[in-house]
Design a protein around this motif. Structure first.
Motif, PDB file in Angstrom:
ATOM      1  N   GLU A   1       0.832  -1.214   0.000  1.00  0.00           N
ATOM      2  CA  GLU A   1       0.000   0.000   0.000  1.00  0.00           C
ATOM      3  C   GLU A   1       0.862   1.257   0.000  1.00  0.00           C
ATOM      4  N   ILE A   2       1.931   1.281   0.776  1.00  0.00           N
ATOM      5  CA  ILE A   2       2.827   2.443   0.774  1.00  0.00           C
ATOM      6  C   ILE A   2       3.452   2.598  -0.614  1.00  0.00           C
ATOM      7  N   ALA A   3       3.825   1.501  -1.249  1.00  0.00           N
ATOM      8  CA  ALA A   3       4.379   1.554  -2.614  1.00  0.00           C
ATOM      9  C   ALA A   3       3.344   2.116  -3.585  1.00  0.00           C
ATOM     10  N   ARG A   4       2.087   1.718  -3.430  1.00  0.00           N
ATOM     11  CA  ARG A   4       1.026   2.257  -4.283  1.00  0.00           C
ATOM     12  C   ARG A   4       0.876   3.758  -4.071  1.00  0.00           C
ATOM     13  N   MET A   5       0.967   4.187  -2.825  1.00  0.00           N
ATOM     14  CA  MET A   5       0.867   5.614  -2.517  1.00  0.00           C
ATOM     15  C   MET A   5       2.042   6.393  -3.125  1.00  0.00           C
ATOM     16  N   LEU A   6       3.196   5.770  -3.163  1.00  0.00           N
ATOM     17  CA  LEU A   6       4.393   6.422  -3.701  1.00  0.00           C
ATOM     18  C   LEU A   6       4.371   6.523  -5.220  1.00  0.00           C
ATOM     19  N   ALA A   7       4.033   5.416  -5.873  1.00  0.00           N
ATOM     20  CA  ALA A   7       4.224   5.343  -7.327  1.00  0.00           C
ATOM     21  C   ALA A   7       2.973   5.006  -8.117  1.00  0.00           C
ATOM     22  N   GLY A   8       1.901   4.686  -7.437  1.00  0.00           N
ATOM     23  CA  GLY A   8       0.693   4.284  -8.152  1.00  0.00           C
ATOM     24  C   GLY A   8       0.725   2.837  -8.600  1.00  0.00           C
ATOM     25  N   ASP A   9       1.896   2.226  -8.585  1.00  0.00           N
ATOM     26  CA  ASP A   9       2.065   0.843  -9.017  1.00  0.00           C
ATOM     27  C   ASP A   9       2.622   0.036  -7.853  1.00  0.00           C
ATOM     28  N   PRO A  10       1.779  -0.775  -7.217  1.00  0.00           N
ATOM     29  CA  PRO A  10       2.237  -1.517  -6.043  1.00  0.00           C
ATOM     30  C   PRO A  10       3.211  -2.653  -6.368  1.00  0.00           C
ATOM     31  N   THR A  11       3.471  -2.891  -7.663  1.00  0.00           N
ATOM     32  CA  THR A  11       4.411  -3.962  -8.036  1.00  0.00           C
ATOM     33  C   THR A  11       5.771  -3.416  -8.452  1.00  0.00           C
ATOM     34  N   ASP A  12       5.920  -2.096  -8.529  1.00  0.00           N
ATOM     35  CA  ASP A  12       7.181  -1.477  -8.937  1.00  0.00           C
ATOM     36  C   ASP A  12       8.258  -1.790  -7.889  1.00  0.00           C
ATOM     37  N   PRO A  13       9.348  -2.492  -8.284  1.00  0.00           N
ATOM     38  CA  PRO A  13      10.361  -2.888  -7.298  1.00  0.00           C
ATOM     39  C   PRO A  13      11.041  -1.704  -6.609  1.00  0.00           C
ATOM     40  N   VAL A  14      11.202  -0.582  -7.317  1.00  0.00           N
ATOM     41  CA  VAL A  14      11.803   0.601  -6.706  1.00  0.00           C
ATOM     42  C   VAL A  14      10.866   1.168  -5.638  1.00  0.00           C
ATOM     43  N   ALA A  15       9.563   1.230  -5.961  1.00  0.00           N
ATOM     44  CA  ALA A  15       8.582   1.719  -4.997  1.00  0.00           C
ATOM     45  C   ALA A  15       8.491   0.783  -3.794  1.00  0.00           C
ATOM     46  N   ILE A  16       8.568  -0.519  -4.041  1.00  0.00           N
ATOM     47  CA  ILE A  16       8.526  -1.502  -2.948  1.00  0.00           C
ATOM     48  C   ILE A  16       9.722  -1.289  -2.010  1.00  0.00           C
TER      49      ILE A  16
END
Length: 191
Positions: free
Chosen positions: A162-177
């Motif tokens: 969820e935090i990754a989704r908030m950061l990048a809109g894509d919860p699967t993006d490894p950088v956002a994760i």
């Protein structure tokens, strides 16, 4: 009489202290050019008014009339930090409107400070604010007319996603994760 004059003097002193204390906190909350004033009037200072100007270009006017939702939330946060409250639960909505970066981290720290003595509920869209929370929930609204909202508490990997989704809109993006995991771990390199 003398009693009213004494009360007026005490209230004027308290208003001056509150004004300074709130004003000192506004800069850290992305309101560096804003002005706040607590004003008392009446024979005993019984009429209290909070005045606000979002920038130096305006004269302070009644807070409720001139502050945007985000400004109002941040002024209320500054007021709460400046004057201890007995309220057991504090709710902030739109407190992060128009802020990001270092200001969002400062905002998160202010909210965390309040949370040491109160239950603090924050509605936020900022990952750095959400990551500072002890508990995080997601509210999902039904797309159908008259539908109900559902609330789900996040833990572990669900919270990272969820935090990754908030950061990048894509919860699967490894950088956002990776960024999300760093924020949740309190790693200052990810702030």
């Amino acid at each position: 009489g003398a009693e009213e004059a004494s009360l007026l003097e005490q209230r004027e002193r308290a208003a001056a202290v509150l004004t300074r204390s709130v004003q000192e906190r506004l800069g850290a909350l992305a309101l560096a050019h804003a002005r706040f004033e607590a004003r008392v009037e009446g024979t005993a200072g019984e009429q209290v008014q909070f005045l606000f100007a979002g920038s130096g270009a305006f004269e302070p006017a009644p807070l409720a009339d001139v502050a945007s939702g985000g400004e109002l939330s941040r002024v209320m946060l500054a007021l709460t930090l400046a004057s201890p409250t007995r309220a057991s639960c504090l709710v902030f909505d739109e407190v992060d409107a128009g802020v990001g970066g270092a200001t969002a981290r400062t905002l998160a720290a202010c909210l965390a400070e309040l949370a040491t003595d109160h239950q603090v509920v924050v509605v936020t869209h900022l990952a750095s604010v959400a990551a500072a929370a002890m508990h995080q929930v997601v509210v999902t609204r039904s797309e159908t007319r008259g539908g109900v909202a559902s609330i789900r508490q996040l833990d572990g990997e669900d919270r990272v996603v969820e935090i990754a989704r908030m950061l990048a809109g894509d919860p699967t993006d490894p950088v956002a994760i990776a960024h999300a995991a760093g924020l949740l771990a309190g790693d200052s390199a990810f702030e």
